[in-house]
Enzyme design. Structure first.
Site, PDB file in Angstrom:
ATOM      1  N   GLN A   1       1.018  -1.423  -0.071  1.00  0.00           N
ATOM      2  CA  GLN A   1       0.061   0.064  -0.022  1.00  0.00           C
ATOM      3  C   GLN A   1       0.944   1.208  -0.106  1.00  0.00           C
ATOM      4  O   GLN A   1       0.480   2.387  -0.070  1.00  0.00           O
ATOM      5  CB  GLN A   1      -0.998   0.045   1.322  1.00  0.00           C
ATOM      6  CG  GLN A   1      -1.840  -1.134   1.289  1.00  0.00           C
ATOM      7  CD  GLN A   1      -2.432  -1.474   2.745  1.00  0.00           C
ATOM      8  OE1 GLN A   1      -3.152  -0.569   3.098  1.00  0.00           O
ATOM      9  NE2 GLN A   1      -1.965  -2.078   3.653  1.00  0.00           N
TER      10      GLN A   1
ATOM     11  N   HIS B   1      -1.619   1.386  -4.482  1.00  0.00           N
ATOM     12  CA  HIS B   1      -1.918   2.801  -4.358  1.00  0.00           C
ATOM     13  C   HIS B   1      -1.201   3.781  -5.127  1.00  0.00           C
ATOM     14  O   HIS B   1      -1.096   4.983  -5.082  1.00  0.00           O
ATOM     15  CB  HIS B   1      -2.066   3.126  -2.945  1.00  0.00           C
ATOM     16  CG  HIS B   1      -3.018   2.753  -2.149  1.00  0.00           C
ATOM     17  ND1 HIS B   1      -2.885   2.493  -0.832  1.00  0.00           N
ATOM     18  CD2 HIS B   1      -4.063   1.775  -2.380  1.00  0.00           C
ATOM     19  CE1 HIS B   1      -3.880   1.710  -0.250  1.00  0.00           C
ATOM     20  NE2 HIS B   1      -4.675   1.416  -1.360  1.00  0.00           N
TER      21      HIS B   1
ATOM     22  N   CYS C   1      -1.014  13.208 -16.050  1.00  0.00           N
ATOM     23  CA  CYS C   1      -2.155  14.164 -16.377  1.00  0.00           C
ATOM     24  C   CYS C   1      -3.459  13.355 -16.511  1.00  0.00           C
ATOM     25  O   CYS C   1      -3.441  12.322 -16.809  1.00  0.00           O
ATOM     26  CB  CYS C   1      -1.588  15.239 -17.498  1.00  0.00           C
ATOM     27  SG  CYS C   1      -2.453  14.393 -18.940  1.00  0.00           S
TER      28      CYS C   1
ATOM     29  N   GLY D   1      -0.084  -3.193  17.459  1.00  0.00           N
ATOM     30  CA  GLY D   1      -1.101  -2.389  17.699  1.00  0.00           C
ATOM     31  C   GLY D   1      -2.413  -2.841  16.928  1.00  0.00           C
ATOM     32  O   GLY D   1      -2.109  -4.012  16.236  1.00  0.00           O
TER      33      GLY D   1
HETATM   34 ZN    ZN Z   1      -1.198  15.518 -20.777  1.00  0.00          ZN
END
Ligand code: ZN
Length: 329
Positions: free
Chosen positions: A131, A158, A166, A300
């Protein structure tokens, strides 16, 4: 649509506070992990906990709650909004990220990354799903294997901090975009060079954006346009890091590949994660549905606590993983 930062359900945290921690000695943990791994083709799922020793901050502390309660990430819908408001979100994001990339680039893999790379190289464990967006599993395995082999064996669920994209599908190395940000913002480039010279460490969040002083104005920061879009006759400043933002969904091909890794393995080794993020938690659920043994290594509370079929060891990864390699390989 309601957006929220993924969190461990409070009911689990409160139950977990009541549950007695099952601490184990490191010798016992090494033995149990080694015998689990030596039984067959194991898929590995990792999270922020494996990178803490490299100085990458985890979002959550030992009690499973956010370490910085004031942390407000920018959401996907804000970052890609095609409007002056969206552009100002990008100014804020990219200035903080421009500064924050410096310490991120300096981080190096720690013994846990190297141990997992050695286990992968030896064929003891199969593909690894992480991740983390910090590229440290890649960096460790790249010392042993070629780049295409590394990409084949590690799935960054991720995405990666080392690429930007873009909205029209153009992808650039982050280092290239970093240089464009510097060219477009010479006075920030000077500021960054000064940080580098003095070795000062800005305070960063795990995805590499830096915490800047309240008084900093983002208004004059220039976000470069995508040059490939410009070549296609379009001005487009909607450029984002190639990792999944809060409020963004995982690409279908990545999701499919994550399932097929879990389904193709005999067992699952989960390490250094609370599994607060559902995209990772559902992989553990899938393994349990298919009745695959699961070994969980984390200190934990986690979202998997109390689930039948999950064998959990509460011990820091750094204390045991190097010894596991010696025991198995
Ligand atoms: Zn572009």
């Amino acid at each position: 649509m309601r957006l929220s930062v993924p969190n461990i359900p409070p009911s689990i945290l409160s139950k977990s506070a009541l549950r007695k921690t099952q601490g184990v000695s490191s010798a016992e943990a090494v033995q149990r992990i080694a015998s689990f791994l030596s039984l067959g083709h194991t898929a590995v799922l990792t999270g922020a906990g494996v990178s803490v020793d490299s100085g990458v901050k985890a979002y959550r502390g030992k009690d499973g709650r956010y370490m910085n309660p004031d942390y407000k990430p920018i959401f996907y819908q804000e970052l890609i909004e095609d409007s002056p408001r969206g552009y100002s979100f990008r100014q804020r994001y990219w200035l903080r990220s421009y500064i924050g990339f410096l310490p991120v680039r300096r981080t190096i893999p720690n013994p846990t990354h190297h141990a997992l790379a050695a286990l992968q190289h030896a064929g003891v464990v199969g593909p690894l799903i992480t991740q983390n967006v910090d590229g440290l599993h890649h960096a460790a395995l790249r010392r042993i294997l070629s780049e295409p082999e590394v990409d084949q064996r590690i799935l960054e669920l991720h995405g990666s901090i080392f690429k930007v994209n873009c909205q029209h599908g153009h992808v650039y190395p982050r280092t290239v975009f970093q240089a464009w940000l510097g060219e477009a913002n010479p006075h920030w480039r000077t500021f960054l060079a000064e940080l580098e010279r003095t070795g000062a460490q800005p305070k960063t969040n795990p995805d590499g954006d830096v915490v800047l002083d309240e008084s900093v104005s983002y208004d004059d920061f220039v976000v470069p346009h995508c040059p490939s879009c410009e070549g296609e006759g379009r001005r487009n400043s909607i450029i984002k890091p190639d990792f999944v933002f809060f409020g963004e969904t995982i690409r279908q091909d990545v999701k499919d590949r994550s399932y097929s890794i879990v389904e193709g393995a005999n067992r699952l080794f989960v390490i250094g994660t609370t599994l607060a993020t559902y995209s990772a938690f559902r992989l553990l659920k899938r393994a349990l549905e298919l009745r695959k043994p699961v070994l969980y290594l984390n200190v934990g509370p986690t979202r998997a606590d109390g689930l039948p079929g999950v064998d959990k060891l509460e011990i820091p990864t750094s204390a045991v993983m190097a010894d596991v390699v010696h025991a198995v390989v």
